[in-house]
Structure formats: structure tokens, C-alpha cells
Scaffold this active site. Structure first.
Site, PDB file in Angstrom:
ATOM      1  N   PHE A 111       0.822  -1.224   0.000  1.00 61.78           N
ATOM      2  CA  PHE A 111       0.000   0.000   0.000  1.00 61.78           C
ATOM      3  C   PHE A 111       0.844   1.257   0.000  1.00 61.78           C
ATOM      4  O   PHE A 111       0.356   2.334  -0.327  1.00 61.78           O
ATOM      5  CB  PHE A 111      -0.948  -0.003   1.209  1.00 61.78           C
ATOM      6  CG  PHE A 111      -0.322   0.490   2.480  1.00 61.78           C
ATOM      7  CD1 PHE A 111       0.410  -0.357   3.285  1.00 61.78           C
ATOM      8  CD2 PHE A 111      -0.439   1.824   2.849  1.00 61.78           C
ATOM      9  CE1 PHE A 111       1.018   0.108   4.443  1.00 61.78           C
ATOM     10  CE2 PHE A 111       0.158   2.292   4.012  1.00 61.78           C
ATOM     11  CZ  PHE A 111       0.890   1.428   4.805  1.00 61.78           C
ATOM     12  N   LYS A 112       2.125   1.154   0.350  1.00 62.56           N
ATOM     13  CA  LYS A 112       2.967   2.344   0.407  1.00 62.56           C
ATOM     14  C   LYS A 112       3.095   3.027  -0.956  1.00 62.56           C
ATOM     15  O   LYS A 112       3.408   4.202  -1.029  1.00 62.56           O
ATOM     16  CB  LYS A 112       4.336   1.992   0.979  1.00 62.56           C
ATOM     17  CG  LYS A 112       4.228   1.610   2.461  1.00 62.56           C
ATOM     18  CD  LYS A 112       5.564   1.459   3.135  1.00 62.56           C
ATOM     19  CE  LYS A 112       5.406   1.312   4.638  1.00 62.56           C
ATOM     20  NZ  LYS A 112       4.848  -0.004   5.038  1.00 62.56           N
TER      21      LYS A 112
END
Ligand SMILES: *Cc1c(COP(=O)(O)O)cnc(C)c1O
Length: 462
Positions: A111-112
Site C-alpha cells: 500500500f505504500k
């Protein structure tokens, strides 16, 4: 829209300057002076927006006058074009009331990418306008480094140096960093541990002359631009599931408290979020704080979900600021005490407020594996170990299983194949864009654990 420090002793800054600064000079974290609140009709009207349109709608409420609308739109469009799923953040249904929000379709499978694709382009834009260049320095135990490199590669106004502990990151994580051959990307395999990497980064930032000479910058999870980019997918998921007419609950695998803090901001903006569940592995400082009111450091123990193996959650200070009526002097006092005693006791009132906003539960390694196995057997879905912590803790903490629960799927299972294979005997395949990862050429420098050697390398390679 201006930004203030949680320690109350730094001048307020516009959005762009707060992005460039990262940490405030008084040691605090920047937060917006106020959180923009949306009405129900305003939220309903977002239902038909595509992911980039929604991102623009939300993010532009935080940028103030500083970034021209067309420039911001372009940055957002290009950031989310790099994702390999048309929906960018698709929902997958697990049972009648439980969903996964798949946040792993970006370049580095975690998700980064949502925050760092945006931050890399945003920084480049701000620097171009100001005719400035920066040197980004970071330490990584895996996920942050590769996502930061993917967001910054090839950008004109920055060099990025990422340090990782030699031999102590997974092959996939290493290759996602070292196979990036752009000239402005510099990987350092340090002979030492992750803590050694972090200590060197700290000492480089503490060296005032080196820091200002090269315009050192960090892209760590306390940067406000990262938080704001993450607010978007809470809206996106909730809108698809019937918000604002319906209340949605979220379970969030949590380490530095960045991702779940973004959910808290979405709730403050008016999104009807019911429970916000802090899901932790055995490194459970946050779950313990909710139970006991005492925020206390314990040693880090390695787990199957390494990106959540943390000692303290740096973004938690932002929440503490709200729990204490935004009193910067009180936070300064509390954080000084925390630094000295390694623990901090919440007042009865602050604890009551914390419990009103969040729930928490933890999942150990055995539970993580059994969750992966059970989910695979029942639904055919492979979970990565972080997501499994989210599902397991979410099921423990949810009030009843008739309420809709969204579990944030923070990484692709192929990013952590060993844990997945141990749990259910299936080796998760890498997605097509990374199929040849193990055949790619690598570029990195192996250096000693000495600040002087790192400084020399940086100066020679800018
Ligand atoms: C970074 C990370 C987390 C933790 O996110 P925070 O914002 O630090 O709470 C969870 N899962 C994965 C896969 C990560 O990379």
C-alpha cells in the site's frame, strides 16, 4: 489551509513547505490547523468519481492555494496510472459482510505505493518551481525503501539513497530496490542491522552542515503528504459499499500508525466509519495502550509480518495531540517524559477518547498462519501475513459479524512467499510485471557500518 506542529513551537506553514520539511523544527509532526468537514450530500456526490477524480477531490482540500489545480491533477493522474488494476483499489468480498480492500496493485506490491508515487511526483513539482534539488535519505527494513525508490526514480530534482541491512531483507524486497538502475537511485547494502541503518540516517540528519549543504530530506511515514494520499481509499471503499447512507468498519494492519491515522482523518471529515480497528502482530504497543492506558516500549520481536515490527508508532503523536485538545506544550512535556522513561501514561480522559475512536486486537504468528490457511480454504484467496493480521484481529474486535468490515490488504502475498507457503503450502506467484525480477541486473554498494563511509559515498554519487 496552514499546518501546525504537534509540539506547538514551530511557525505555521503552508502545505508545500510542510511537505518539504517532513518533521517540524521543534521535533513535532505537522497537522492541518483544521480538518475540512464534508456534508452528507457532498459525500454522496462523490459516489460516481473514478479513483483519481476522488483523490483530487479529497487531496485538493488539504493543499490550499499552493498547488495549481492542473498541476495537482496531473500529479495524481500519473501516480495512479502506475497501478495494475483498473479500479486502482479494488474490493474483494470474502463473505456476506467482510471485504478485502486490495491496496497492492502498485509497482512494489504494497500500500505504500499509494503515498509514495504521489509524494515523489509532488516533491519534484515543488522543487522544480523553487529551482531546488534535494537528497533523500532513508533506512528500510523492506517495503518503504522499494516504494520510495519507485516513486522517486528518474525524477530530475532529487537523488535518493536507501540503506538496508545486508542479507536481512527478503530477496523480493532487495530486488525491488537494487534492480532499479536509474542514475538518481543509490542503494546501500549496509553491513549491520536495520537499527544501524536508522542510526546512520539520524546522524546524517543531526549533522547540520552536511544536512544543509545537500538539502537532506526524508520521505518517511510522518510526511503529511503520505497521510493525505491514504485518506482517499477509505472514502473509495466506503462509497462503494453504500456510504454515506451506511456505516462501514475498517481493520488496519498497523505499525507506525500512518495508515490507520489516515482512516481517522477520513472519519473526522465526515465519512461514516464505525469501528476503526488497530490490528497488530506480537509487537503490540498500540493494542496494549488501548487496554491499559500506558504507552510503553517493549523490545522488537521479529514476526511473520515484518513491516509491522516496530517499537514505537511515530504517527501516534498526531493522535495524542487531538486527545489532549491540541495542546502543543502538553505534548512536548509528554514526549520528553516518554523519551526519558520509555513510557507514557494517558489521563483517564485521553484514554476514554482513544477508546471512543479506536478498537484494537493482536494476532500472533500462529494465528496469522491459521488465518491464511482458513481464508484460502474457505474463499480461495491468498492473504499476505500483514493482511492476515488485519483479518484475524478484525474478527476478534468487530462488534458483531452483521456489520460490514473492510480489511485493508496492505501487501500482495507474493511479497511474503515464505510465510504464505508455510501457512498453506502454496507458493504465491509474482504478478506479470515482476515475473522476471530474479533475472534482473542489480546495482548496489556494500558499505561498512560507519557514518564517514556513507557520507563519502553520498558526496561521490550525487
Ligand atoms: C508499512 C506497512 C504496514 C504498516 O503501516 P503503518 O502506516 O506503518 O501503520 C502494514 N503492512 C505492510 C505490508 C506495510 O508495508
Amino acid at each position: 489551509m496552514k499546518y501546525i506542529s504537534t509540539r506547538g513551537a514551530s511557525p505555521e506553514l503552508p502545505f508545500e513547505d510542510c511537505v518539504l520539511a517532513g518533521l517540524a523544527p521543534d521535533g513535532g509532526l505537522y497537522v492541518p490547523q483544521y480538518v475540512p468537514e464534508l456534508t452528507m450530500p457532498e459525500i454522496s456526490a462523490m459516489q460516481s468519481l473514478s479513483y483519481p477524480e476522488l483523490a483530487y477531490n479529497i487531496i485538493s482540500r488539504f493543499t490550499g492555494e499552493t498547488i495549481a489545480p492542473d498541476a495537482l491533477k496531473k500529479i495524481i493522474d500519473e501516480s495512479y496510472k502506475t497501478f495494475r488494476h483498473a479500479a486502482v483499489a479494488p474490493l474483494k468480498q470474502l463473505d456476506s459482510q467482510t471485504y478485502l480492500l486490495e491496496l497492492f496493485h502498485g509497482e512494489t506490491l504494497a500500500f505504500k505505493d499509494f503515498a509514495l508515487q504521489f509524494l515523489g511526483r509532488l516533491l519534484d513539482h515543488i522543487l522544480e518551481k523553487r529551482k531546488k534539488k534535494v537528497v533523500i535519505i532513508g533506512a528500510t527494513s523492506g517495503d518503504t525503501g522499494s516504494a520510495a525508490i519507485a516513486g522517486c526514480r528518474g525524477r530530475r530534482n532529487m537523488d535518493i539513497f536507501i540503506m538496508y541491512p545486508h542479507g536481512r531483507v527478503s530477496d523480493v524486497q532487495r530486488l525491488q530496490m537494487t534492480s532499479v538502475l536509474d542514475e538518481n537511485v543509490h542503494n546501500i547494502a549496509l553491513d549491520g542491522t536495520f537499527d544501524d541503518c536508522q542510526d546512520i540516517v539520524k546522524s546524517l540528519f543531526a549533522d547540520e552542515s552536511f544536512r544543509s549543504k545537500h538539502n537532506l530530506t526524508a520521505v518517511n511515514s510522518i510526511n503529511w503528504a503520505r497521510i493525505v494520499a491514504q485518506v482517499v481509499y477509505y472514502f473509495y471503499a466506503a462509497l462503494q459499499l453504500g456510504a454515506p447512507a451506511k456505516t462501514i468498519n475498517f481493520s488496519v494492519p498497523t505499525g507506525n500508525f500512518g495508515d490507520i491515522y489516515a482512516g481517522y482523518i477520513a472519519k473526522k471529515m465526515g465519512l461514516p466509519i464505525g469501528q476503526l480497528i488497530i490490528a497488530t502482530n506480537r509487537n503490540d504497543i498500540l493494542a496494549r495502550t488501548l487496554k491499559t492506558g500506558i504507552y510503553e516500549i517493549a523490545g522488537v520481536e521479529p514476526s511473520l509480518s515484518p513491516s509491522m515490527d516496530i517499537q514505537v508508532s511515530s504517527n501516534f503523536e498526531r493522535l495524542l495531540f487531538d486527545l489532549h485538545d491540541r495542546d502543543g506544550a502538553a505534548i512536548t512535556h509528554m514526549m520528553a517524559g516518554f523519551r526519558k522513561d520509555k513510557k507514557l501514561e494517558l489521563s483517564g480522559r485521553a484514554l476514554a477518547r482513544l477508546r471512543a475512536e479506536f478498537a484494537a486486537a493482536r494476532a500472533d504468528d500462529a494465528e496469522t498462519k491459521s488465518t491464511i490457511k482458513k481464508c484460502y480454504e474457505e474463499t480461495g484467496e491468498l492473504l499476505d501475513p500483514h493482511t492476515a493480521v488485519g483479518l484475524c484481529a478484525g474478527n476478534k474486535a468487530r462488534k458483531h459479524n452483521k456489520s460490514t468490515l473492510v480489511v485493508l490488504a496492505t501487501a500482495h502475498p507474493a511479497k511474503f512467499p515464505v510465510a504464505v507457503e508455510e501457512a498453506c503450502n502454496i507458493h504465491p506467484a509474482l504478478p506479470a510485471h515482476l515475473e522476471d525480477l530474479f533475472k534482473r541486473k542489480e546495482k548496489f554498494a556494500r558499505l561498512n557500518n560507519e557514518t564517514a563511509a556513507i557520507k563519502k559515498f553520498i558526496e561521490e554519487n550525487i
